[in-house]
Design a protein around this motif. Structure first.
Motif, PDB file in Angstrom:
ATOM      1  N   ARG A 119       0.950  -1.078   0.177  1.00  0.00           N
ATOM      2  CA  ARG A 119       0.232   0.028  -0.052  1.00  0.00           C
ATOM      3  C   ARG A 119       1.016   1.148  -0.066  1.00  0.00           C
ATOM      4  O   ARG A 119       1.544   1.438   0.871  1.00  0.00           O
ATOM      5  CB  ARG A 119      -0.931   0.011   1.101  1.00  0.00           C
ATOM      6  CG  ARG A 119      -1.792  -0.988   1.133  1.00  0.00           C
ATOM      7  CD  ARG A 119      -2.863  -1.077   2.592  1.00  0.00           C
ATOM      8  NE  ARG A 119      -3.357  -0.173   2.784  1.00  0.00           N
ATOM      9  CZ  ARG A 119      -4.429   0.005   3.757  1.00  0.00           C
ATOM     10  NH1 ARG A 119      -4.526  -1.052   4.531  1.00  0.00           N
ATOM     11  NH2 ARG A 119      -4.925   1.269   3.959  1.00  0.00           N
ATOM     12  N   HIS A 120       0.790   2.032  -1.175  1.00  0.00           N
ATOM     13  CA  HIS A 120       1.496   3.391  -1.163  1.00  0.00           C
ATOM     14  C   HIS A 120       0.880   4.242  -0.468  1.00  0.00           C
ATOM     15  O   HIS A 120      -0.288   4.778  -1.035  1.00  0.00           O
ATOM     16  CB  HIS A 120       1.864   3.760  -2.686  1.00  0.00           C
ATOM     17  CG  HIS A 120       3.121   4.822  -2.657  1.00  0.00           C
ATOM     18  ND1 HIS A 120       4.286   4.399  -2.555  1.00  0.00           N
ATOM     19  CD2 HIS A 120       2.805   5.838  -3.190  1.00  0.00           C
ATOM     20  CE1 HIS A 120       4.867   5.513  -2.917  1.00  0.00           C
ATOM     21  NE2 HIS A 120       3.969   6.426  -3.184  1.00  0.00           N
ATOM     22  N   LEU A 121       1.385   4.994   0.606  1.00  0.00           N
ATOM     23  CA  LEU A 121       1.050   6.176   1.393  1.00  0.00           C
ATOM     24  C   LEU A 121       1.914   7.132   1.491  1.00  0.00           C
ATOM     25  O   LEU A 121       3.036   7.274   1.161  1.00  0.00           O
ATOM     26  CB  LEU A 121       0.883   5.432   2.802  1.00  0.00           C
ATOM     27  CG  LEU A 121       0.026   4.238   2.942  1.00  0.00           C
ATOM     28  CD1 LEU A 121       0.016   3.583   4.320  1.00  0.00           C
ATOM     29  CD2 LEU A 121      -1.220   4.591   2.617  1.00  0.00           C
ATOM     30  N   GLY A 122       1.140   8.370   1.778  1.00  0.00           N
ATOM     31  CA  GLY A 122       1.992   9.654   1.994  1.00  0.00           C
ATOM     32  C   GLY A 122       2.494  10.184   0.476  1.00  0.00           C
ATOM     33  O   GLY A 122       2.035   9.825  -0.320  1.00  0.00           O
TER      34      GLY A 122
ATOM     35  N   ASN B 294       6.533  11.895   4.235  1.00  0.00           N
ATOM     36  CA  ASN B 294       5.989  10.637   4.819  1.00  0.00           C
ATOM     37  C   ASN B 294       5.597   9.707   3.360  1.00  0.00           C
ATOM     38  O   ASN B 294       4.591   8.627   3.732  1.00  0.00           O
ATOM     39  CB  ASN B 294       4.860  10.661   5.630  1.00  0.00           C
ATOM     40  CG  ASN B 294       3.398  11.265   5.066  1.00  0.00           C
ATOM     41  OD1 ASN B 294       3.465  11.656   3.653  1.00  0.00           O
ATOM     42  ND2 ASN B 294       2.336  11.295   5.604  1.00  0.00           N
ATOM     43  N   GLU B 295       6.298   9.665   2.359  1.00  0.00           N
ATOM     44  CA  GLU B 295       6.096   8.641   1.413  1.00  0.00           C
ATOM     45  C   GLU B 295       6.553   7.370   1.799  1.00  0.00           C
ATOM     46  O   GLU B 295       7.816   7.337   2.173  1.00  0.00           O
ATOM     47  CB  GLU B 295       6.628   9.129   0.231  1.00  0.00           C
ATOM     48  CG  GLU B 295       6.368   8.293  -1.112  1.00  0.00           C
ATOM     49  CD  GLU B 295       7.149   8.820  -2.583  1.00  0.00           C
ATOM     50  OE1 GLU B 295       6.488   8.201  -3.680  1.00  0.00           O
ATOM     51  OE2 GLU B 295       7.592   9.971  -2.285  1.00  0.00           O
ATOM     52  N   ARG B 296       5.917   6.354   1.707  1.00  0.00           N
ATOM     53  CA  ARG B 296       6.079   5.159   2.155  1.00  0.00           C
ATOM     54  C   ARG B 296       5.378   4.094   1.437  1.00  0.00           C
ATOM     55  O   ARG B 296       4.330   4.135   1.110  1.00  0.00           O
ATOM     56  CB  ARG B 296       6.101   5.038   3.635  1.00  0.00           C
ATOM     57  CG  ARG B 296       4.640   5.188   4.248  1.00  0.00           C
ATOM     58  CD  ARG B 296       4.510   5.699   5.801  1.00  0.00           C
ATOM     59  NE  ARG B 296       3.230   5.803   6.328  1.00  0.00           N
ATOM     60  CZ  ARG B 296       2.183   6.683   5.995  1.00  0.00           C
ATOM     61  NH1 ARG B 296       2.566   7.732   5.502  1.00  0.00           N
ATOM     62  NH2 ARG B 296       0.932   6.804   6.469  1.00  0.00           N
ATOM     63  N   ASN B 297       5.808   2.651   1.817  1.00  0.00           N
ATOM     64  CA  ASN B 297       5.229   1.585   1.245  1.00  0.00           C
ATOM     65  C   ASN B 297       4.987   0.699   2.569  1.00  0.00           C
ATOM     66  O   ASN B 297       5.999   0.201   3.233  1.00  0.00           O
ATOM     67  CB  ASN B 297       6.022   0.955   0.178  1.00  0.00           C
ATOM     68  CG  ASN B 297       6.165   1.620  -1.020  1.00  0.00           C
ATOM     69  OD1 ASN B 297       5.236   2.038  -1.714  1.00  0.00           O
ATOM     70  ND2 ASN B 297       7.511   1.824  -1.509  1.00  0.00           N
TER      71      ASN B 297
ATOM     72  N   MET C  72       5.372  -4.605   7.570  1.00  0.00           N
ATOM     73  CA  MET C  72       6.398  -4.027   7.724  1.00  0.00           C
ATOM     74  C   MET C  72       6.048  -2.476   6.761  1.00  0.00           C
ATOM     75  O   MET C  72       5.460  -2.722   5.560  1.00  0.00           O
ATOM     76  CB  MET C  72       7.513  -4.606   6.926  1.00  0.00           C
ATOM     77  CG  MET C  72       9.033  -4.028   6.573  1.00  0.00           C
ATOM     78  SD  MET C  72      10.083  -4.970   5.556  1.00  0.00           S
ATOM     79  CE  MET C  72      10.527  -6.268   6.585  1.00  0.00           C
ATOM     80  N   THR C  73       6.811  -1.285   7.123  1.00  0.00           N
ATOM     81  CA  THR C  73       6.652  -0.190   6.317  1.00  0.00           C
ATOM     82  C   THR C  73       8.009   0.359   6.281  1.00  0.00           C
ATOM     83  O   THR C  73       8.726   0.568   7.040  1.00  0.00           O
ATOM     84  CB  THR C  73       5.771   1.012   7.272  1.00  0.00           C
ATOM     85  OG1 THR C  73       4.637   0.320   7.608  1.00  0.00           O
ATOM     86  CG2 THR C  73       5.601   2.154   6.517  1.00  0.00           C
TER      87      THR C  73
END
Length: 276
Positions: free
Chosen positions: A148-151, A157-160, A179-180
């Motif tokens: 889930r690609h967020l931020g 706060n770009e994160r997977n 895990m992030t």
């Protein structure tokens, strides 16, 4: 196995820095061959196995658990963050390279860890929760998970987000785990933050340079506190606490949750201007 007791949020308001760290911070992971912390917050056990000698290692039940073997009444989630290694579950051997995971269901009597190369040992991090039913043991490869690609880079706060143990993918009694990974140039996680009164959570930060830190924020939304954390350290987050952080460098963290439900998005969101 170290034992930690539950803490009232009213008491945390008066904690010193050392008291806060003693109650919630878990240090020394992977520094000895087996380390475990038993938390009375939903009876979660978190720990690490770092096999640095040719012999294999077996997880044993602590005296305070009152059982004849570790997983007699528990389930187990494992993620390897080191060199390649093996986990032997009742004679079935699972090869785990870096970021591979494994779910082990209740009733497995033999769980043995080993490294393929002791000069580059495996680092098995695990969460274990009470269970009432046996689910199949499942190997989980991060490459098989659609994140889930967020931020965004605009909010740092770009994160997977990789969901390893979650309903519909790997079934468990109550353990949810994943895990992030923050993208380069991003520092914030779980902001805007939230609580979930129905579940506790444990974070374990890694892939952080030794000269950098994560400022982990916890506490009730109107009574926030922070804990300075280094690479390969974990922190217990009770259900009443927010759990967010900002680093001096991007990083990755493993999260594990147990509690009343397994609904990942069942959160009580907190607006940033409402934090104190």
């Amino acid at each position: 196995m170290e034992v930690r007791y539950s803490v009232n949020p009213k008491d945390v308001k008066r904690f010193t820095t050392d008291e806060l760290r003693d109650e919630f911070l878990i240090q020394g992971l992977f520094q000895s061959e087996i380390q475990m912390v038993y938390s009375h917050v939903d009876r979660m056990i978190q720990g690490s196995v770092a096999p640095t000698s040719p012999r294999e290692l077996k997880v044993k039940a602590g005296e305070n658990m009152g059982v004849s073997y570790f997983l007699e009444r528990r389930e187990l989630g494992i993620i390897n963050i080191g060199g390649s290694g093996k986990v032997d579950v009742d004679g079935t051997v699972y090869d785990l390279v870096r970021t591979d995971g494994l779910y082990v269901g209740m009733g497995a009597k033999k769980v043995v860890f080993s490294s393929d190369d002791t000069k580059n040992p495996a680092k098995f991090y695990f969460n274990s929760a009470p269970a009432h039913k046996t689910y199949p043991t499942v190997k989980i490869e991060r490459s098989s998970i659609t994140p889930r690609h967020l931020g965004s880079i605009e909010t740092s706060n770009e994160r997977n987000l990789y969901q390893y143990i979650i309903p519909g993918r790997v079934e468990s009694c109550q353990l949810v785990m994943g895990m992030t990974a923050l993208e380069p140039g991003n520092m914030w996680n779980s902001m805007p933050c939230h609580t979930h009164e129905r579940r506790m959570e444990v974070y374990m930060y890694f892939d952080l340079p030794e000269t950098d830190v994560v400022m982990h924020y916890m506490g009730q939304p109107q009574e926030t506190r922070h804990v300075v954390m280094h690479n390969e350290e974990a922190i217990i987050s009770p259900s009443w606490s927010i759990h967010a952080g900002v680093g001096t460098h991007n990083y990755t963290f493993i999260w594990g949750m147990v509690g009343e439900n397994q609904e990942f998005d069942d959160m009580d969101n907190i607006k940033i201007p409402d934090l104190r």
